[in-house]
Structure formats: structure tokens, C-alpha cells
Design an enzyme around this catalytic site. Structure first.
Site, PDB file in Angstrom:
ATOM      1  N   ALA A  73      -0.194   3.649  -0.389  1.00 16.63           N
ATOM      2  CA  ALA A  73      -0.486   3.155  -1.137  1.00 16.63           C
ATOM      3  C   ALA A  73       0.574   3.023  -1.913  1.00 16.63           C
ATOM      4  O   ALA A  73       1.275   2.858  -3.663  1.00 16.63           O
ATOM      5  CB  ALA A  73      -1.305   4.041  -1.930  1.00 16.63           C
TER       6      ALA A  73
ATOM      7  N   HIS B 249       2.317   3.960  -9.846  1.00 22.67           N
ATOM      8  CA  HIS B 249       3.148   5.420  -8.897  1.00 22.67           C
ATOM      9  C   HIS B 249       4.617   3.830  -9.502  1.00 22.67           C
ATOM     10  O   HIS B 249       4.551   3.161  -9.152  1.00 22.67           O
ATOM     11  CB  HIS B 249       3.647   5.390  -8.035  1.00 22.67           C
ATOM     12  CG  HIS B 249       2.154   5.930  -7.302  1.00 22.67           C
ATOM     13  ND1 HIS B 249       1.612   7.211  -6.736  1.00 22.67           N
ATOM     14  CD2 HIS B 249       0.755   4.748  -6.059  1.00 22.67           C
ATOM     15  CE1 HIS B 249       0.068   6.695  -6.555  1.00 22.67           C
ATOM     16  NE2 HIS B 249       0.197   6.169  -5.898  1.00 22.67           N
TER      17      HIS B 249
ATOM     18  N   ASN C 176      -0.041  11.832  -0.809  1.00 22.02           N
ATOM     19  CA  ASN C 176       0.401  11.253   0.467  1.00 22.02           C
ATOM     20  C   ASN C 176       1.197  10.768   0.527  1.00 22.02           C
ATOM     21  O   ASN C 176       2.207  10.972   1.257  1.00 22.02           O
ATOM     22  CB  ASN C 176      -0.694  10.962   1.649  1.00 22.02           C
ATOM     23  CG  ASN C 176      -1.651  12.286   2.173  1.00 22.02           C
ATOM     24  OD1 ASN C 176      -1.462  12.783   2.591  1.00 22.02           O
ATOM     25  ND2 ASN C 176      -3.222  11.924   1.759  1.00 22.02           N
TER      26      ASN C 176
END
Length: 272
Positions: free
Chosen positions: A126, A224, A194
């Protein structure tokens, strides 16, 4: 890694939001790869769906996947990572690991892979720009920081939330709930962070990579932002991931695994 032998056998452990998409892509066809087996905790729940595939794979216990495939893709709960990965790399085969945080507590698996000629592959997942971080790490990286913002529901049930008795349902405005290392983030949010561990493995390690986590009721995507300072470049990257049916997981994560598998036999590979 380029695999030259024909008909490389692939097994998938876990049929959640990621695993089911990976299985579907393999069933539809990825050049040179063939889906041979899957492992799932609730067999009956998925039996009808699996029988509808073009070529139904074997349903095996996780300990049998290493014999049934050349590549095993781990899409399972982090507690199962060791039991999935160890038999694979001990046989000199390849394990694609999604629950990257578990590698911090099972780092001997890397040595086991090296000792036996196996390999552990971590897809970009991601995040964005791991190639740039990996390149910068050939030189000297001075600092790496990641700031994550998630919808409140995507953080529900995380050990850090439970242990600190944070009532996230009462959060009505953006709230920073964690500030620490990637190693600490992985322990406190094993189903959510993760990405932070993948970033740390690409760069300066889990203890020097800094992570902030915000519970944000104003957002609908997993967000993010990464900032890197190195002797070769200063760069920042941001990504907003649309959640899958599992709010802890972005849709792009499964696509990243599929792209990783396609690269194995691709005539043209783009990226470090």
C-alpha cells in the site's frame, strides 16, 4: 528474481480481501505461473467459490503448501507467518510475505532463506516509492518518517488501541494516537502497519524509522505520507488508498501482489 522454468507453481495462504483477488488473477492467467493450491481456515466458507474457478486448486493445510508450490503467497493473519514461510524457504523456494510486521519477530527466517537458497519477497503493497528508498539506502539515509491517517473504523481492535483503552468511537476530530518507531507500530497495529515495516526494511531499519498514526474521522481513505532525508536525495511521497472490503487493507495491496507475480516472468521489468 527471474524464474526461467516453465509452469511455476504458486500457492496462496489465506482467502481474505487480498488472497481472493490474487487467486482470481492467477486463475485468469499470469504468464508462466499456475495456481496449484490454497490454504484457508474455513474451508466450507470458500469451497463453492473455489469450485467456480477455471481450474480448482487443491485445498491444503498450510504446512503442505511448501511441497505443492514453488512460490507461496502469504495473505494470512500475522500469527501464521512463521508456519507458512519457514517450510518454504527451508526448501529453497520463494515466499511472498504480506504480513511484513511478523518478520521483525521472526527475523531468523531471513537467515533460514539465505542458508537454503530460498527467498522472501515483500511487495510494495500500500506504499509508494520503495524503489527510491531502496536506492537511497545504497548510500546513506539520515532519516525516514511516515505519517499515517486512517478512518477510525480501520483502527478498531488494534492491540495498542485496546491496551491503552482508547475509545476511538468517540473521536470526532483528527487525533494523533501513536508516535514511535516502526517496530513499536508493528506491535501495536499488526493488521494496519505492515507498510511501516516494509518501509523500514527498504531503508534504515525498524528502530530508526519514525511513524505517526492519526485516527481521522474526516477521511475515507488510508493515507500515508513519507519523508526521506539522504545523502543522495531529499524526497517526500504521499498516497491515499481506497479501503477494500476489509477496512484495514487498501485495494492497491492485492494489485501490488499481482504486479509482483507478473514481474517474475515479464520480458520487460520496470523498477529497481
Amino acid at each position: 528474481m527471474t524464474i526461467k522454468s516453465p509452469n511455476v507453481r504458486v500457492a496462496v495462504a489465506g482467502l481474505g480481501a487480498i488472497g481472493s483477488k490474487v487467486v482470481k488473477a492467477l486463475d485468469e492467467g499470469i504468464d508462466g505461473l499456475v495456481l496449484t493450491a490454497v490454504s484457508v481456515q474455513n474451508v466450507e466458507k470458500h469451497r463453492a467459490w473455489l469450485s467456480g474457478l477455471t481450474a480448482s486448486p487443491k485445498i491444503l493445510p498450510i504446512e503442505a503448501l511448501a511441497e505443492a508450490a514453488d512460490i507461496v503467497v502469504e495473505c494470512a493473519p500475522s500469527t501464521l507467518v512463521r508456519s507458512i514461510v519457514a517450510p518454504v524457504v527451508a526448501r529453497g523456494k520463494c515466499a511472498v510475505v504480506l504480513s511484513v510486521g511478523a518478520l521483525l519477530e521472526n527475523d531468523d527466517l531471513i537467515g533460514l532463506a539465505k542458508e537454503n537458497g530460498g527467498q522472501i519477497m515483500v511487495p510494495t503493497g500500500a506504499l509508494i516509492g520503495l524503489d527510491a528508498v531502496t536506492a537511497a539506502a545504497v548510500g546513506t539515509i539520515h532519516s525516514v518518517q511516515m505519517v499515517t491517517r486512517k478512518p477510525v473504523g480501520g483502527l478498531a481492535g488494534a492491540p495498542y488501541i485496546v491496551e491503552n483503552e482508547i475509545d476511538i468511537e468517540r473521536i470526532t476530530e483528527p487525533l494523533k494516537i501513536f508516535d514511535g518507531s516502526a517496530r513499536e507500530a508493528a506491535k501495536g497495529f499488526p493488521a494496519n502497519l505492515n507498510v511501516a515495516v516494509a518501509l523500514s526494511l527498504a531503508g534504515i531499519g525498524a528502530d530508526r524509522t519514525r511513524v505517526q498514526i492519526w485516527a481521522d474521522p474526516t477521511v475515507t481513505r488510508n493515507m500515508h505520507r513519507i519523508e526521506v532525508e539522504s545523502d543522495s536525495a531529499r524526497f517526500s511521497m504521499s498516497i491515499e488508498n481506497i479501503p477494500s472490503e476489509n477496512p484495514r487493507t487498501g485495494l492497491i495491496t492485492a494489485l501490488s501482489v499481482i504486479a509482483c507475480l507478473r514481474k517474475l516472468r515479464a520480458s520487460l521489468r520496470v523498477g529497481t
